[in-house]
Structures are given as C-alpha cells and as structure tokens.
Design a protein around this motif. Structure first.
Motif, mmCIF file in Angstrom:
data_model
loop_
_atom_site.group_PDB
_atom_site.id
_atom_site.type_symbol
_atom_site.label_atom_id
_atom_site.label_comp_id
_atom_site.label_asym_id
_atom_site.label_seq_id
_atom_site.Cartn_x
_atom_site.Cartn_y
_atom_site.Cartn_z
ATOM 1 N N GLY A 1 1.221 -1.381 0.219
ATOM 2 C CA GLY A 1 0.048 0.006 -0.238
ATOM 3 C C GLY A 1 0.368 1.750 -0.325
ATOM 4 N N SER A 2 0.141 2.475 0.052
ATOM 5 C CA SER A 2 0.685 4.117 -0.361
ATOM 6 C C SER A 2 1.296 4.569 1.145
ATOM 7 C CB SER A 2 -0.054 4.136 -1.323
ATOM 8 O OG SER A 2 -1.370 4.947 0.055
ATOM 9 N N GLU A 3 1.142 3.488 2.347
ATOM 10 C CA GLU A 3 0.692 4.388 2.915
ATOM 11 C C GLU A 3 1.995 3.528 4.293
ATOM 12 O OE1 GLU A 3 -2.537 6.041 5.336
ATOM 13 O OE2 GLU A 3 -3.222 6.729 3.068
ATOM 14 N N SER A 4 2.775 2.423 4.318
ATOM 15 C CA SER A 4 3.214 1.215 4.958
ATOM 16 C C SER A 4 4.771 1.919 4.727
ATOM 17 C CB SER A 4 2.877 -0.326 4.661
ATOM 18 O OG SER A 4 1.692 -0.173 4.431
ATOM 19 N N ASP A 5 5.561 2.088 5.756
ATOM 20 C CA ASP A 5 6.759 2.579 6.216
ATOM 21 C C ASP A 5 7.320 1.637 6.896
ATOM 22 O OD1 ASP A 5 6.977 5.010 4.574
ATOM 23 O OD2 ASP A 5 5.655 5.735 6.148
ATOM 24 N N HIS B 1 -0.406 -5.965 3.046
ATOM 25 C CA HIS B 1 -0.653 -5.635 4.065
ATOM 26 C C HIS B 1 -1.558 -5.796 4.808
ATOM 27 C CE1 HIS B 1 -2.008 -2.465 2.281
ATOM 28 N NE2 HIS B 1 -1.845 -1.774 2.279
ATOM 29 N N SER B 2 -2.688 -6.843 4.056
ATOM 30 C CA SER B 2 -3.828 -6.637 3.980
ATOM 31 C C SER B 2 -4.540 -5.612 4.905
ATOM 32 C CB SER B 2 -3.561 -7.457 6.151
ATOM 33 O OG SER B 2 -2.870 -8.242 6.179
ATOM 34 N N GLY B 3 -4.587 -4.355 3.901
ATOM 35 C CA GLY B 3 -5.326 -3.325 3.941
ATOM 36 C C GLY B 3 -6.282 -3.947 3.259
ATOM 37 N N ALA B 4 -7.664 -3.231 3.372
ATOM 38 C CA ALA B 4 -9.369 -3.347 3.179
ATOM 39 C C ALA B 4 -9.176 -3.938 1.798
ATOM 40 C CB ALA B 4 -10.044 -2.724 4.003
ATOM 41 N N SER B 5 -8.332 -2.796 0.722
ATOM 42 C CA SER B 5 -8.545 -2.720 0.011
ATOM 43 C C SER B 5 -7.756 -4.162 -1.255
ATOM 44 C CB SER B 5 -8.750 -1.398 -0.911
ATOM 45 O OG SER B 5 -9.636 -0.512 -0.613
ATOM 46 N N SER B 6 -6.720 -4.456 -1.169
ATOM 47 C CA SER B 6 -6.304 -5.245 -0.769
ATOM 48 C C SER B 6 -6.927 -6.033 -0.675
ATOM 49 C CB SER B 6 -4.486 -5.012 -0.443
ATOM 50 O OG SER B 6 -3.833 -3.804 -0.820
ATOM 51 N N MET B 7 -7.001 -6.613 0.321
ATOM 52 C CA MET B 7 -7.459 -7.627 0.811
ATOM 53 C C MET B 7 -8.580 -8.214 -0.535
ATOM 54 S SD MET B 7 -7.339 -10.410 3.247
ATOM 55 C CE MET B 7 -5.987 -9.873 3.750
ATOM 56 N N LEU B 8 -9.451 -7.537 -0.484
ATOM 57 C CA LEU B 8 -10.233 -7.711 -1.500
ATOM 58 C C LEU B 8 -9.764 -8.138 -2.648
ATOM 59 C CD1 LEU B 8 -13.714 -7.829 -2.558
ATOM 60 C CD2 LEU B 8 -13.784 -5.129 -2.657
ATOM 61 N N GLU B 9 -9.009 -7.769 -3.215
ATOM 62 C CA GLU B 9 -8.637 -7.767 -4.358
ATOM 63 C C GLU B 9 -7.746 -8.874 -4.468
ATOM 64 O OE1 GLU B 9 -5.390 -4.851 -5.544
ATOM 65 O OE2 GLU B 9 -7.411 -3.645 -6.050
ATOM 66 N N PRO C 1 2.080 -4.929 8.360
ATOM 67 C CA PRO C 1 3.386 -3.722 9.032
ATOM 68 C C PRO C 1 2.997 -3.296 10.613
ATOM 69 C CG PRO C 1 2.345 -2.950 6.799
ATOM 70 C CD PRO C 1 1.799 -4.347 7.927
ATOM 71 N N PRO C 2 4.092 -2.381 11.003
ATOM 72 C CA PRO C 2 3.879 -2.461 12.420
ATOM 73 C C PRO C 2 3.337 -1.517 12.887
ATOM 74 C CG PRO C 2 5.877 -1.413 11.667
ATOM 75 C CD PRO C 2 5.842 -2.773 10.831
ATOM 76 N N VAL C 3 3.231 -0.223 12.090
ATOM 77 C CA VAL C 3 1.956 0.760 12.837
ATOM 78 C C VAL C 3 0.790 0.765 11.672
ATOM 79 C CG1 VAL C 3 1.357 3.045 13.345
ATOM 80 C CG2 VAL C 3 3.905 2.235 13.055
ATOM 81 N N THR C 4 -0.989 0.150 12.029
ATOM 82 C CA THR C 4 -1.887 -0.256 11.925
ATOM 83 C C THR C 4 -2.977 -0.244 12.352
ATOM 84 O OG1 THR C 4 -1.936 -2.689 11.941
ATOM 85 C CG2 THR C 4 -0.880 -1.546 9.660
ATOM 86 N N SER C 5 -4.296 0.165 11.933
ATOM 87 C CA SER C 5 -5.448 0.241 12.900
ATOM 88 C C SER C 5 -6.268 -0.539 12.878
ATOM 89 C CB SER C 5 -5.822 1.977 12.718
ATOM 90 O OG SER C 5 -5.741 1.984 11.284
ATOM 91 N N ASP C 6 -6.204 -1.879 11.834
ATOM 92 C CA ASP C 6 -7.328 -2.400 11.809
ATOM 93 C C ASP C 6 -6.206 -4.016 10.588
ATOM 94 O OD1 ASP C 6 -6.650 -1.380 8.889
ATOM 95 O OD2 ASP C 6 -8.815 -1.039 8.730
ATOM 96 N N GLN C 7 -5.333 -3.492 10.070
ATOM 97 C CA GLN C 7 -5.162 -4.800 9.451
ATOM 98 C C GLN C 7 -4.870 -5.908 10.359
ATOM 99 O OE1 GLN C 7 -3.936 -1.419 8.905
ATOM 100 N NE2 GLN C 7 -3.181 -1.562 6.903
ATOM 101 N N ASP D 1 8.088 -8.088 20.041
ATOM 102 C CA ASP D 1 8.923 -6.574 19.508
ATOM 103 C C ASP D 1 7.954 -6.645 17.895
ATOM 104 O OD1 ASP D 1 10.025 -8.813 18.035
ATOM 105 O OD2 ASP D 1 11.810 -8.758 18.731
ATOM 106 N N GLY D 2 7.973 -7.619 17.597
ATOM 107 C CA GLY D 2 6.798 -6.988 16.749
ATOM 108 C C GLY D 2 7.587 -7.685 15.211
ATOM 109 N N LEU D 3 9.038 -8.326 15.474
ATOM 110 C CA LEU D 3 9.633 -8.072 14.149
ATOM 111 C C LEU D 3 9.853 -9.545 13.589
ATOM 112 C CD1 LEU D 3 12.462 -5.664 16.064
ATOM 113 C CD2 LEU D 3 10.800 -5.198 14.487
#
Length: 447
Positions: A261-265, A338-346, A359-365, A388-390
């Motif tokens: 996705g466009s916002e994952s760092d 990354h399991s974002g909602a739109s990518s998961m549908l695709e 990714p480490p910082v997400t709200s719903d993925q 640590d989520g690594l």
C-alpha cells in the motif's frame, strides 16, 4: 412502486485508500440511477477522474484543504503528500473545511451525506435536514474487538481465535488514544460520529462477518447497514508492457507478488529482512514497496550484494503498479499483502496463494489478517515476535514456501478455503443483491 433516485454527497478521509472505495461505491449506486456528489481536494481531483465510470451522475466537487501550521509540504491534500507523523495535522485541516462543506450542502441539497472521520458532519447535516451515514471501508472485526475491550461486561465477542500479540495490543491502545486532529482522540472521533449519524454502514457482507454484525448491533443498539464487498470494476487497460514481459518469463503460478500500500513504512532492518526472505525462497518475486524510512529510493536500502544476486528473478519497485492486473497475470501465484481492506478484497478475488505480513503501525490490518489466517484459514500470516513484532528473513521464507508447496497440507488447506470465499464473492448476483438492499435501506432512512 418504484423508488425515486437519491442524491448522495460523500466526504471521505483524505487518503486514496479511503477516497477510491467511496468512488467505487458511487459507481454501483449510479448504476441504479442515483446521483452522487463527492468532495475531493482540488489538486487531487484529476488523479481520480479515471475511476468515475458514470460522469453524468457522479460529480467530483473540488474542496480546498486549508493550510495548517506545521503541515508540510505547503499545499498537502492527502496522506500520500505528508509524512505519517503529520497525518493528525491533515485531519485538523480537514476539520477546518466545515464551513466549505456547509455551503456546499446548502447549495447541493442532497438527501444523504456519507462520511467516515469527520465526526461533526452528522450534526451539521441534521441542521440542514440531511440524513447522515458513517460509512467504513473496512470490515467489522476491528470495531467489534474495540467495543469488546471498552465494554468487558458485555459477553459475546464472536471469535476467540482473534487475539492480538503484545506489541499489537500496545499499538492498538496507542492509536485509540492518539490525538487525531483538533485535540480529538481517534477513538472518540469514530464513536461520536457513529452515535450522531442516522446510520452506520460497512463495506462488508454477512457471509464473512455476520457474527460481528450481530455483536455490534447488540452492543450499539443501532442497525448496521452492509454495502457488500463493492468489487472494483474490471480494468479495461492492459498491464504495462515491461512488467508483462518480465512476468511472462516465468512459469505459471511461480512468481511471488508483494505489496504494502501507499502508506506502509518499514525501518531499514525490516525492509532488508523482507527482501532477504524473498531471496531465500529461491522463487521469482516482484515487490512494490515504498523506500525504507529515511531513504530516497528502494535501491538505497538494498542489502549488500542483493541486486546482483537476484538479477533476473527479482524486481523491487518503489512506485505505483497496476495491482489488479498483476494479480491476474498467469505467472503470479502468491500475494504477500499488508492486509489493507482494499488489497484484501483484491487478494480474495485473485487465485493467488495468500501470505499476510502486517506492517508495524496499523489500525485494522492485524484484525483483517487474523480473521482470514486464523478463522477462515485462507492464507498464512508471517510469524513475528510476540513482544517486538519483528519478522525475520526465515519467517518470510517459511510462510511463502508453506503456501506455494502444492503438496503441503497447509498449501492444500488455504487454497481450498480461499477458493470457497472467492466463489461466494463472485457468485451470481451476490454483490448486486447487496447493493440493491443497501439502496432500499438508504431509502428507508428518508421515509
């Protein structure tokens, strides 16, 4: 008796991952004769025109995002324009469009207004005699989990297999409590909007999240409307020739496609572990990912000697790619998402094997990944450290190999379960029935 066409205004959060699903829903509603006015930042508008399949019924209304001190670069309009740390300031800027939105609603006179994060819209709409719908592009599992933690005395959270790791619990709490524009906590913004709106709606379906619908309706005392999956229309364009040519050089179903996705760092160490894990798999791979934090290009973050070792079988691209078309390419057999909602549908609509790497910082993925990896067992999640989520290159390689091995029990199981979900989503009239019913429920709000 035939129902009159509705006029619906929409004001989604200023992120492409939110705006695009609102436009896709608009296309479905316009197919049924309803008129849509979507508020979109002025300079962003042109980037989305190609998604408007019914321009005679769907109008993109330009809105000026005001400058907020500290929000850089000057003129930023969406989350893709700014560093993630500045996103709360972008929300503040969106809140300051309230007077513009009021003027537009007075001028447009819609029947209903859709929103997600602008918690002040329901009260504004009510003053103008307009109904409001809080529309979430994500499913219900994250909302249900949050509600269950806020209301421990209420039994019935429907899926005990959905458990957050310690690092995810900490991140979940941090996101809930963080200021998200104008001194408003993220969780309060969602809660206030939901309580004030005339209806709450989700891009979801009962066949996948039915128990969570029932749970939320019981706890909130409010009906949840479902739009169904809102499947994007098939793209009429063709895959960029250079990618098509490269993918065509590999056998059927052998290439790993990986995108975040466009916002994952990623920090540099995790960025490199990801690439080394794909290299370790021995399979061809195509990665679409942003550069690691602090780097200007993906190449600058490559592990030493990586480019030479994978030349010919691995591509790492730092720009946008045609994901739907890549997933349909016959050579692509695995999707690391990354399991974002739109990518998961695709992902679910594809015939690829699924690997979830949140990714480490997400709200719903993490909730979405857990739902499909644990509850439906339609894919495999990359193992990460509990504290640590690594993840490691070995855990990336292990997850990919486990699903790509056609003879493994895991591979067989997730392939079969994925196929069941895909067949549901693509069954005759499945989506159209949801949209029709959704329209009827919106009409009921107006009576």
């Amino acid at each position: 008796m035939e129902e009159a066409p509705m006029h619906i205004s929409m004001y989604p959060w200023l992120a492409f991952g939110h705006i695009s699903p609102f436009v896709q829903l608009s296309n479905k509603l316009a197919q049924r004769g309803h008129r849509i006015s979507i508020f979109i930042p002025t300079r962003t508008l042109s980037k989305l025109q190609h998604l408007n399949l019914h321009p005679h019924l769907i109008t993109f209304i330009p809105i000026t995002v005001p400058h907020v001190e500290g929000l850089v670069p000057y003129g930023a309009e969406t989350t893709s324009d700014v560093d993630p740390s500045l996103i709360p300031l972008l929300m503040t800027a969106m809140d300051r469009t309230q007077n513009q939105v009021e003027d537009l609603l007075i001028q447009l006179k819609p029947n209903i207004v859709f929103f997600d994060f602008t918690h002040w819209l329901p009260d504004l709409a009510r003053r103008l005699g307009i109904k409001s719908v809080q529309y979430f592009i994500t499913g219900l599992v994250a909302s249900a989990y949050h509600i269950s933690r806020e209301n421990p005395s209420i039994d019935g959270f429907p899926d005990k297999s959905i458990r957050l790791h310690k690092h995810e619990e900490k991140n979940h709490e941090r996101i809930k409590e963080m200021e998200f524009g104008n001194g408003v906590r993220f969780v309060d913004r969602l809660e206030w909007g939901g309580r004030s709106a005339d209806a709450i709606a989700h891009r979801s379906c009962r066949e996948i999240e039915g128990p969570f619908v029932d749970y939320l309706e019981k706890v909130r005392g409010k009906r949840i409307l479902l739009s169904g999956p809102v499947i994007p229309e098939s793209q009429t364009s063709t895959l960029e020739p250079k990618w098509d040519h490269w993918l065509a050089g590999f056998k059927h179903g052998s290439v790993i496609y990986c995108a975040f996705g466009s916002e994952s760092d990623f920090e540099l160490p995790q960025f490199q572990e990801l690439l080394l894990g794909l290299e370790l798999s021995g399979m061809p791979f195509f990665v679409a990912v942003k550069p690691p934090k602090g780097y200007d290009s993906v190449e600058a973050g490559f592990p030493e000697g990586f480019e030479e070792r994978v030349r010919g079988r691995g591509i790492v691209h730092g720009g946008w790619v045609q994901q739907q078309l890549i997933l349909k390419h016959p050579s692509v057999g695995c999707f690391v998402t990354h399991s974002g909602a739109s990518s998961m549908l695709e992902a679910l609509l594809s015939q690829c094997q699924l690997v979830f790497l949140v990714p480490p910082v997400t709200s719903d993925q993490m909730f979405i990944a857990r739902l499909f990896a644990q509850s439906f067992r339609a894919g495999v999640e990359v193992k990460k450290g509990e504290e640590d989520g690594l993840f490691t290159k070995e855990s990336v390689c292990e997850a990919v190999k486990s699903v790509m091995d056609e003879e493994s029990e895991i591979g067989k199981e997730v392939r079969a379960n994925h196929a069941k979900l895909r067949n549901i989503l693509l069954s005759d009239n499945f989506e159209s029935n949801y949209i029709d019913n959704f329209c009827h429920q919106l009409q009921d709000l107006l009576r």
